[in-house]
Design an enzyme around this catalytic site. Sequence first.
Site, PDB file in Angstrom:
ATOM      1  N   ARG A 174       0.864  -1.182   0.000  1.00 38.12           N
ATOM      2  CA  ARG A 174       0.000   0.000   0.000  1.00 38.12           C
ATOM      3  C   ARG A 174       0.893   1.221   0.000  1.00 38.12           C
ATOM      4  O   ARG A 174       2.085   1.144   0.329  1.00 38.12           O
ATOM      5  CB  ARG A 174      -0.935  -0.006   1.215  1.00 38.12           C
ATOM      6  N   ARG A 178      -0.489  10.553   3.890  1.00 40.91           N
ATOM      7  CA  ARG A 178      -0.800  11.296   5.109  1.00 40.91           C
ATOM      8  C   ARG A 178      -1.402  12.629   4.697  1.00 40.91           C
ATOM      9  O   ARG A 178      -0.743  13.392   3.992  1.00 40.91           O
ATOM     10  CB  ARG A 178       0.516  11.558   5.826  1.00 40.91           C
ATOM     11  N   ARG A 251      20.387  -8.564  -1.216  1.00 38.96           N
ATOM     12  CA  ARG A 251      20.807  -7.380  -1.967  1.00 38.96           C
ATOM     13  C   ARG A 251      21.874  -6.701  -1.121  1.00 38.96           C
ATOM     14  O   ARG A 251      21.827  -6.710   0.114  1.00 38.96           O
ATOM     15  CB  ARG A 251      19.647  -6.393  -2.176  1.00 38.96           C
ATOM     16  N   ARG A 282      20.759   7.374  -2.547  1.00 38.22           N
ATOM     17  CA  ARG A 282      20.658   8.350  -1.467  1.00 38.22           C
ATOM     18  C   ARG A 282      22.001   9.024  -1.237  1.00 38.22           C
ATOM     19  O   ARG A 282      23.057   8.433  -1.504  1.00 38.22           O
ATOM     20  CB  ARG A 282      20.308   7.668  -0.136  1.00 38.22           C
ATOM     21  N   GLU A 302      25.020   6.265  -1.596  1.00 35.40           N
ATOM     22  CA  GLU A 302      24.636   4.865  -1.407  1.00 35.40           C
ATOM     23  C   GLU A 302      24.200   4.280  -2.749  1.00 35.40           C
ATOM     24  O   GLU A 302      23.271   4.788  -3.374  1.00 35.40           O
ATOM     25  CB  GLU A 302      23.477   4.859  -0.407  1.00 35.40           C
ATOM     26  N   TYR A 353      14.811  -9.209   7.699  1.00 30.87           N
ATOM     27  CA  TYR A 353      15.143  -7.808   7.911  1.00 30.87           C
ATOM     28  C   TYR A 353      14.605  -7.396   9.275  1.00 30.87           C
ATOM     29  O   TYR A 353      13.401  -7.356   9.488  1.00 30.87           O
ATOM     30  CB  TYR A 353      14.568  -6.882   6.821  1.00 30.87           C
ATOM     31  N   ASP A 355      14.630  -4.346  12.088  1.00 33.26           N
ATOM     32  CA  ASP A 355      15.067  -3.044  12.569  1.00 33.26           C
ATOM     33  C   ASP A 355      15.769  -3.261  13.902  1.00 33.26           C
ATOM     34  O   ASP A 355      15.665  -4.336  14.504  1.00 33.26           O
ATOM     35  CB  ASP A 355      13.858  -2.107  12.724  1.00 33.26           C
TER      36      ASP A 355
HETATM   37  C1  LIG Z   1      21.455  -0.446   5.164  1.00 29.26           C
HETATM   38  C2  LIG Z   1      20.742  -0.707   6.448  1.00 29.26           C
HETATM   39  C3  LIG Z   1      20.133   0.338   7.116  1.00 29.26           C
HETATM   40  C4  LIG Z   1      19.452   0.109   8.309  1.00 29.26           C
HETATM   41  N1  LIG Z   1      18.832   1.144   8.930  1.00 29.26           N
HETATM   42  C5  LIG Z   1      18.154   0.929  10.063  1.00 29.26           C
HETATM   43  C6  LIG Z   1      17.452   2.001  10.699  1.00 29.26           C
HETATM   44  O1  LIG Z   1      17.445   3.149  10.230  1.00 29.26           O
HETATM   45  N2  LIG Z   1      16.765   1.722  11.843  1.00 29.26           N
HETATM   46  C7  LIG Z   1      16.739   0.473  12.398  1.00 29.26           C
HETATM   47  O2  LIG Z   1      16.119   0.293  13.431  1.00 29.26           O
HETATM   48  N3  LIG Z   1      17.420  -0.550  11.823  1.00 29.26           N
HETATM   49  C8  LIG Z   1      18.115  -0.352  10.682  1.00 29.26           C
HETATM   50  N4  LIG Z   1      18.793  -1.390  10.085  1.00 29.26           N
HETATM   51  C9  LIG Z   1      18.812  -2.725  10.754  1.00 29.26           C
HETATM   52  C10 LIG Z   1      19.969  -2.913  11.761  1.00 29.26           C
HETATM   53  O3  LIG Z   1      21.192  -2.742  11.088  1.00 29.26           O
HETATM   54  C11 LIG Z   1      19.876  -4.311  12.381  1.00 29.26           C
HETATM   55  O4  LIG Z   1      18.663  -4.439  13.088  1.00 29.26           O
HETATM   56  C12 LIG Z   1      20.993  -4.698  13.354  1.00 29.26           C
HETATM   57  O5  LIG Z   1      22.218  -4.152  13.019  1.00 29.26           O
HETATM   58  C13 LIG Z   1      21.099  -6.206  13.406  1.00 29.26           C
HETATM   59  O6  LIG Z   1      22.061  -6.614  14.353  1.00 29.26           O
HETATM   60  P1  LIG Z   1      22.622  -8.095  14.316  1.00 29.26           P
HETATM   61  O7  LIG Z   1      23.489  -8.257  15.521  1.00 29.26           O
HETATM   62  O8  LIG Z   1      21.532  -9.063  14.109  1.00 29.26           O
HETATM   63  O9  LIG Z   1      23.486  -8.186  12.971  1.00 29.26           O
HETATM   64  P2  LIG Z   1      24.874  -7.515  12.556  1.00 29.26           P
HETATM   65  O10 LIG Z   1      24.922  -6.107  12.985  1.00 29.26           O
HETATM   66  O11 LIG Z   1      25.077  -7.812  11.133  1.00 29.26           O
HETATM   67  O12 LIG Z   1      25.947  -8.325  13.425  1.00 29.26           O
HETATM   68  C14 LIG Z   1      26.373  -9.623  13.093  1.00 29.26           C
HETATM   69  C15 LIG Z   1      27.867  -9.671  13.333  1.00 29.26           C
HETATM   70  O13 LIG Z   1      28.302 -11.020  13.176  1.00 29.26           O
HETATM   71  C16 LIG Z   1      29.609 -10.978  12.644  1.00 29.26           C
HETATM   72  N5  LIG Z   1      29.929 -12.265  12.033  1.00 29.26           N
HETATM   73  C17 LIG Z   1      29.266 -12.878  11.026  1.00 29.26           C
HETATM   74  N6  LIG Z   1      29.883 -14.024  10.702  1.00 29.26           N
HETATM   75  C18 LIG Z   1      30.956 -14.148  11.521  1.00 29.26           C
HETATM   76  C19 LIG Z   1      31.991 -15.116  11.647  1.00 29.26           C
HETATM   77  N7  LIG Z   1      32.048 -16.193  10.846  1.00 29.26           N
HETATM   78  N8  LIG Z   1      32.942 -14.926  12.580  1.00 29.26           N
HETATM   79  C20 LIG Z   1      32.907 -13.833  13.392  1.00 29.26           C
HETATM   80  N9  LIG Z   1      31.953 -12.880  13.289  1.00 29.26           N
HETATM   81  C21 LIG Z   1      30.985 -13.039  12.370  1.00 29.26           C
HETATM   82  C22 LIG Z   1      29.535  -9.849  11.623  1.00 29.26           C
HETATM   83  O14 LIG Z   1      30.820  -9.344  11.323  1.00 29.26           O
HETATM   84  C23 LIG Z   1      28.658  -8.831  12.332  1.00 29.26           C
HETATM   85  O15 LIG Z   1      29.413  -7.856  13.018  1.00 29.26           O
HETATM   86  C24 LIG Z   1      19.430  -1.198   8.872  1.00 29.26           C
HETATM   87  C25 LIG Z   1      20.046  -2.245   8.190  1.00 29.26           C
HETATM   88  C26 LIG Z   1      20.669  -2.009   6.990  1.00 29.26           C
HETATM   89  C27 LIG Z   1      21.269  -3.172   6.250  1.00 29.26           C
END
Ligand SMILES: Cc1cc2nc3c(=O)[nH]c(=O)nc-3n(C[C@H](O)[C@H](O)[C@H](O)COP(=O)(O)OP(=O)(O)OC[C@H]3O[C@@H](n4cnc5c(N)ncnc54)[C@H](O)[C@@H]3O)c2cc1C
Length: 372
Positions: A174, A178, A251, A282, A302, A353, A355
Site C-alpha cells: 500500500r 498522510r 541485496r 541516497r 549509497e 530484515y 530493525d
Molecule cells: C542499510 C541498512 C540500514 C538500516 N537502517 C536501520 C534504521 O534506520 N533503523 C533500524 O532500526 N534498523 C536499521 N537497520 C537494521 C539494523 O542494522 C539491524 O537491526 C541490526 O544491526 C542487526 O544486528 P545483528 O546483531 O543481528 O546483525 P549484525 O549487525 O550484522 O551483526 C552480526 C555480526 O556477526 C559478525 N559475524 C558474522 N559471521 C561471523 C563469523 N564467521 N565470525 C565472526 N563474526 C561473524 C559480523 O561481522 C557482524 O558484526 C538497517 C540495516 C541495513 C542493512
Amino acid sequence: MDNKKYDYLIVGAGLFGAVFAHEATKAGHKVLVIDKRHHTGGNIYCENIEGINVHKYGAHIFHTSNKEVWDYVNQFVDFNHYVNSPVARYRGKLYNLPFNMNTFYQLWGVTTPSEAQAKIEEQRAPYKDIEPKNLEEQALFLGGKDLYETLIKGYTEKQWGRPATQIPSFIIKRLPFRFTFDNNYFNDLYQGIPIGGYNALTDALLEGIEVQTGVNYFEDKDIYDALAQRVLYTGKIDEFFEFQLGKLEYRSLHFETEVLDEENYQGNAVVNYTERDVPYTRILEHKHFEFGTQEKTVVTKEYPHEFSKDNEPYYPINDDVNNSLLAQYKELANKPENKEKYLFGGRLADYKYYDMDDTIEAALTLCKQELK
Ligand SMILES: Cc1cc2nc3c(=O)[nH]c(=O)nc-3n(C[C@H](O)[C@H](O)[C@H](O)COP(=O)(O)OP(=O)(O)OC[C@H]3O[C@@H](n4cnc5c(N)ncnc54)[C@H](O)[C@@H]3O)c2cc1C
C-alpha cells in the site's frame, strides 16, 4: 558436564550478540564475544571522521513503539531529538517524504486535504480496473502516474537492479498517504539517535566483557567451540551449515564516502535521488543525525549492489525460493545434536530484515528462554 572456560561463546558483536552478552554476563555467566570485523557493533558501527559519527553500514535511525525496548536502550544511552524526515530529489526539485500534504503541494499545488484526495483519485482513475501484475502496475493502481514517475519508479528500479515491470507487485502493498503536513517518516512513539553515537550503546552493552575482533569463527571453529558450553551464532545461517543446501540471496549496497570542505552540504541527513539516471539512491550527510556544527562535513553516496562474497549481505530476499531454503536450514538448526550446543539469532541467522528494535526484542526473548 566438562569444564569449559566460558559458558557462552557469542559469534558476532552486533546488536543481537551484544544484548545477549550483556544479559548473560548480568545473569552470572562467563562469555566470550568474537567478531570477524575489526570493530564491535556490527552494522550499527560508526566511524569517527572529522569529529562526525559516520554510519559506516548505512543510515541508522532508532525508532520503536515498544516501550520495553525503548526503556532497555535508555538504560545505556540517552537519545537526541532527531526525527527522520528524508527529502526526495527529482530533476532538481525537492519533495518531502513520506507522502504527505507537503508532497502533494509540491507535486500539484493542492493546499487542502480534500483537494489532495481528489487529485489522487483523478490520478488513479485510468488504472482503477487493472489487476496489478508487477510493481509498476501496483504503484499506478495505488497512486497514479505523477507519484509513480516522480518518486517511486527510478528509486525502486535502482534498489532492485531491474525494471519495475519485472519486480513483483507485493513489494508495495500500500502507499501510506498522510493528509497532514507531517514529514516525520516514522509513526513510532519513540525515535532518535544515541547521544555520542551508536558506538556508545555498543560499548555500554559490552562493558567489562571479553571481546576479540578480527577473528573469523570458521577459521578455528573447533577450537572456539571447545572453549564454551554453548555457542550463540549471529552470522549467516547458510554459511554455518557450509552452504550444503544452497546459498540464501541478499541485496547489497556500495558506499562512497567523502569529506567535504564545507559546513553544510545538503541541509538534511538523508536525501533520496529518485531519478533512474542518477546511479545512487541516497546521499547521507552524517552530521545532521546529531545536529553537528563541525567545520567540515562527511557525505556518503549509497549505491544498491548485487550481493557476492566480496560485499556485505544487507537485505534478505524473502521470496518463496529463499524462504523455503531458509526453512530447510532451520530444520537443520533444530536437530537435537545442533540444539544441544548452538543457539541462532540476529538478522543473518534468522535471514530476516530486523530493525534495531526488532533485533533487541528478539535478543531479549532469547535471553528469557535461555538464561532462566
Ligand atoms: C542499510 C541498512 C540500514 C538500516 N537502517 C536501520 C534504521 O534506520 N533503523 C533500524 O532500526 N534498523 C536499521 N537497520 C537494521 C539494523 O542494522 C539491524 O537491526 C541490526 O544491526 C542487526 O544486528 P545483528 O546483531 O543481528 O546483525 P549484525 O549487525 O550484522 O551483526 C552480526 C555480526 O556477526 C559478525 N559475524 C558474522 N559471521 C561471523 C563469523 N564467521 N565470525 C565472526 N563474526 C561473524 C559480523 O561481522 C557482524 O558484526 C538497517 C540495516 C541495513 C542493512
